[in-house]
Motif scaffolding. Structure first.
Motif: not given
Lengths: 725, 274
Positions: A341-363
């Motif tokens: 997974t790639v997580i971009g700058k300034g991103t917020k991720i909340g409780n119990n979230s599940n992220i896999s095999n993804s690309v998440i951008g900025k902010g």
């Protein structure tokens, strides 16, 4: 006046032995002249779409720079202002020893036009590299260029060297891992000359027609189907003049390469160069986008990977299991970020979230209990609590309200809002802009319909008026409460393309289907093989199957185009209130030009009529039936004209069945009533219905669904016909 | 030739305090500053070029007659070191482990043979089997950390562990320019560089395993190609630098010679381009 900016100065010739030494030049086509990435490319050019959080053109320019290219001509057409602005803002115009010059055009519709324009500008002197702006590669160009130059010294007809790479296609679905069709190449193993190039083959038959002369002229040929065309070409200057001479060359491969291969008179040759340990690929459709993103995350494109700053991208840090994290991320302790997974700058991720095999951008801001798998989420996206996102592409500024779910293959374009608890069906494309009506289906052109397609203007008021025109009332039911956006519908023939070219992996049932048809074909082939006897008869047999082969191949494409044309004509007839005899004239001419039978015509018209009935807003099923009835009433003469023969009528019934199964599922409960209606209007004769029912007797259960539904009608008809007798 | 370490060297240009002053009288000061910086950089270049000779001079003290030396991969320092010992008429044999996936060991073996040394080439996996016959392991380093640990080409941690098991001295040759003031907190991940997997596998052959179109869309085959290994200080017996031989626990003292006190706390900053 197109803006041309020169960066660093060009080199002055120094060598006295060689001809004057030219800096290595490249032509970068920043316009793919295709519409595969709609609706996203209505607002932003394809080369600026982010691939693992870096715009595609950055990968190409960074690679060219590292490969030693010194002058790049970026050809922009669609959304050219955006491309030029981007190049100014990033620092590509001010790199030492690497000059980037933009060439702008507003009326080119293909790569051929682009090259003709560049030829007129007369800026290319010597061999150049021809690529498109969506190429990702880390190969070294020195060896290819060396080989190309040596070949040209010996033989001035060697105009182009194509870079290819081994990549096995899937034997089940017959498409490469990038979602393109299986490619068949014939290469001479000693000289590496390209002798045959075929993209669209009829894989059902398993036969490719090869010219006899091919075998005659060359002592040895190697036939490959495990190669992938990287669309990186080293061309000599002749290529540009060839495009100018043949002004109908539009597409680089379909027209230019095939034209050169077939042309015996001039004798131009194309050669290939295979790369092994380097990586090169072009992003052609959504599946390539997915595959190449995953390749980048797996570091096959090293050094163009997220944690190496190769062009002003923000610093990302590689952690265990292929996880890339940029700076300033706020992540809840209970959130689980999976591998790759790639997580971009300034991103917020909340409780119990599940992220896999993804690309998440900025902010981005991702709420609690969100599950994201295999998706590509760009910048500034808000995903509220409880959402479930699988295999989707979500562009900048989208808001997904709580509880929504996206099924695999969804594409959400810029600033769309998905309402609460909404489930977006798979393979849908949602955009703020309405789907442009497709009249011209010859070539896939990004802006052939300029008025409805692009939003390319630097003046904001024009953008606003265009917005107001395009964004009409959103049917609230489609996207949940508070949803904003239009769901684009899929045209009839493009269903297969949807799951082949989608971000989501191919669903298991399609794979099973494909495996099944593969086995069936193998059986068929075995039978054929037994039927064919020794060499004497083989030739004529082959020729026969070859031409039939072509026909089947062509006719499948043609019938899809034909159906679209019929639909468009019918819509026009409805909108402009054309009289029936005139419509019959038009339909006739269409039928003749496409060489279709009247059965096909009847089927297509019926489909168009039913679709029209669906378009009329209806609240209940009863209303749907009424609107279908009224349309059939209005146009029954038209349908009758084409369904005079029993066979035509059976075709209409079967087409209706197909519709109810695949595309227009709303009609399935009404099948028998509409059938009755058609009978009443004398469009269908009882013989047709009875013969259809009989034919289906031996069919499988799933096919007989509609027969069962129409049991009563068939029963009544039989009794009626018995009475007559 | 091991690449120069980019990250630890961003903040220091030789450690001289002159290079840091900035005051009002700009033009002459900046000219002097430029001059000083250029001088310091030239000194550094000089250091790098001569470190091989200085280390090689100490070869005679460490390599004795009829010894068996083991090395992995290819390092110019090691090559010069062994050659210097041979020049002084010591006779010894060298085992070279090939150093997959880049196989620099092959090049080293070739070089050693052209210079007249008895060489045996083995695979990395055979190191543990051979180590009992070896008297000393001599390797080059990519970087030396503040605690005496070393960043070395991949595979050397395994050799160090084998050497410890068989009580074979593990000697690291490092020029003083390889010293780094960083303390490795999570070295396997923080300081490693994962290179392209195409050095391991041919992409074309395995392209069907990498087809994401079927199944769940996530890769079942993940190929990792780390470039470096971290060897903790307790596995290293001796450091040979251009200033002489030292204990791993002594190396932090040398840092003071090359880095000023301000540099000792190096914050990991964004790398300033290439």
């Amino acid at each position: 006046m197109p803006p041309q900016r020169k960066g660093a100065a060009a080199r002055v010739s120094e060598d006295t032995e060689d001809l004057t030494r030219h800096p290595l030049q490249a032509i970068l086509l920043a316009d793919s002249f295709a519409t595969k990435f709609r609706p996203i490319t209505l607002e932003r050019p394809k080369v600026l779409l982010p691939l693992v959080n870096v715009p595609m053109i950055d990968y190409t320019l960074a690679w060219l720079e590292s490969a030693g290219v010194e002058e790049v001509f970026v050809f922009c057409c669609a959304h050219s202002k955006q491309v030029i602005e981007y190049l100014e803002k990033s620092e590509w115009f001010s790199q030492p020893n690497f000059s980037v010059v933009t060439i702008e055009s507003h009326n080119s519709v293909s790569a051929g036009d682009a090259l003709r324009l560049i030829y007129e500008r007369n800026v290319i002197n010597g061999d150049f590299v021809l690529i498109s702006g969506d190429t990702v590669s880390n190969m070294s160009l020195t060896q290819v260029i060396q080989e190309h130059k040596e070949r040209r010294k010996k033989d001035s007809n060697a105009v182009m060297t194509m870079v290819i790479k081994q990549s096995k296609p899937s034997p089940i679905t017959h498409q490469s891992r990038l979602g393109t069709d299986e490619l068949f190449l014939a290469i001479d193993p000693q000289t590496k000359q390209l002798l045959f190039y075929e993209e669209k083959t009829d894989s059902y038959r398993g036969i490719i027609p090869l010219d006899n002369a091919l075998l005659g002229d060359n002592p040895s040929i190697c036939l490959h189907n495990d190669k992938q065309d990287c669309y990186i070409d080293i061309c000599s200057q002749e290529v540009l003049s060839l495009f100018t001479d043949n002004f109908d060359y539009q597409h680089l491969r379909r027209h230019f390469v095939k034209g050169l291969l077939v042309d015996d008179i001039m004798g131009y040759k194309i050669f290939t160069h295979e790369i092994h340990s380097s990586y090169a690929a072009r992003i052609d459709n959504y599946r390539s986008y997915d595959t190449i993103s995953k390749d980048i995350i797996q570091r096959w494109t090293y050094p163009f990977v997220p944690d190496v700053m190769f062009s002003g991208n923000s610093a990302t840090h590689l952690e265990r299991e292929g996880m890339y994290r940029a700076s300033e991320i706020e992540q809840s302790r209970s959130a689980h970020i999976g591998p790759f997974t790639v997580i971009g700058k300034g991103t917020k991720i909340g409780n119990n979230s599940n992220i896999s095999n993804s690309v998440i951008g900025k902010g981005c801001s991702i709420g609690s209990n969100v599950s994201i798998t295999g998706s590509y989420i760009w910048d500034s996206v808000t995903i509220e609590d409880g959402c479930d996102i699988r295999h989707a592409i979500i562009c900048d500024g989208v808001v997904i309200k709580s509880g929504a779910a996206l099924e695999p293959g969804v594409v959400l374009s810029f600033k769309v809002v998905i309402g609460q608890q909404c489930i977006v069906p798979s393979y849908s494309k949602v955009s703020l802009y309405q789907q442009p009506t497709v009249e011209d289906s010859d070539e896939e052109l990004e802006y052939a319909d300029n008025s409805s397609g692009t939003v390319d203007s630097s003046i904001t008021c024009t953008v606003d008026t265009l917005n107001r025109e395009m964004m009409s009332e959103t049917p609230a039911s489609q996207l949940g409460p508070g949803g904003v956006g239009h769901v684009w519908s899929i045209c009839e023939g493009a269903h297969e393309e949807e799951w082949r070219h989608s971000v989501a992996p191919i669903p298991a049932d399609k794979l099973a289907e494909a495996i099944q048809s593969l086995e069936d074909d193998l059986e068929l082939l075995n039978l054929d093989g037994n039927a064919l006897s020794v060499s004497g008869e083989l030739k004529s047999g082959c020729n026969g199957t070859d031409s039939e082969d072509d026909d089947v191949e062509d006719s499948r494409d043609d019938s899809i185009i034909y159906e679209k044309e019929v639909e468009a004509t019918f819509l026009r007839a409805v909108n402009e209130n054309i009289k029936v005899p005139d419509v019959i004239l038009e339909m006739n001419s269409l039928r003749l030009s496409y060489n279709m039978t009247s059965a096909d015509c009847a089927g297509a018209i019926f489909y168009a009529m039913m679709k029209q009935a669906l378009e009329i807003p209806h609240a209940t099923a009863g209303e749907l039936r009424k609107s279908a009835a009224s349309i059939i009433d209005a146009w029954n003469k038209l349908l009758k004209f084409y369904s005079k023969e029993i066979d035509d009528q059976i075709e209409v019934i079967m087409k209706f069945e197909e519709m109810c199964l695949e595309s227009v599922k709303e009609f399935s409960p009404h099948f028998s009533q509409i059938l009755h209606l058609l009978y009443d209007k004398d469009i269908l004769e009882e013989d047709a219905i009875l013969r259809w029912a009989d034919e289906k007797k031996d069919a499988e259960e799933s096919d007989k669904v509609f027969v069962k539904q129409s049991e009563k009608l068939i029963q009544w008809l039989r009794e009626a016909s018995e009475e007559e007798d | 030739m091991p690449e120069s370490v980019a990250i630890p060297h961003t903040s220091s240009s030789g450690g001289d305090s002159e290079g840091k002053s900035k005051s009002a009288d700009k033009s002459s000061r900046t000219r002097r500053l430029k001059h000083d910086v250029i001088e310091a950089v030239n000194e550094l270049i000089q250091d790098i070029n001569t470190c091989h000779e200085q280390i090689a001079e100490q070869a005679v003290e460490h390599i004795h007659q009829n010894e068996v030396i083991l090395t992995l991969g290819g390092s110019k320092t090691v090559l010069e070191f062994l050659y210097a010992a041979k020049e002084k008429k010591r006779s010894f044999r060298v085992f070279v482990a090939e150093g997959a996936p880049r196989y620099q060991g092959h090049l080293l073996a070739k070089e050693l043979v052209t210079r007249g040394l008895h060489t045996t080439l083995i695979t990395d996996s055979a190191v543990f089997a051979i180590i009992s016959r070896v008297n000393m392991v001599i390797v080059g380093a990519h970087a030396v950390m503040a605690n005496g640990g070393v960043i070395v080409p991949v595979g050397l941690n395994m050799v160090a562990l084998a050497a410890q098991k068989h009580a074979v001295p593990f000697v690291v040759l490092a020029g003083s320019h390889k010293l780094c003031p960083l303390y490795p907190h999570n070295p396997e991940v923080l300081l490693n560089e994962l290179r392209s997997p195409s050095e391991l596998l041919d992409f074309g052959e395995f392209s069907d395993c990498l087809d994401f179109g079927s199944g769940i869309g996530s890769p079942l085959l993940h190929v990792v190609n780390p470039a470096f290994d971290y060897v903790p200080p307790k596995l290293v017996s001796l450091f040979i630098t251009d200033t002489g031989g030292h204990n791993p626990s002594y190396m932090y003292r040398l840092i003071a010679d090359y880095y000023s006190a301000d540099d000792l706390v190096v914050r990991r900053r964004v790398a300033l381009g290439n």
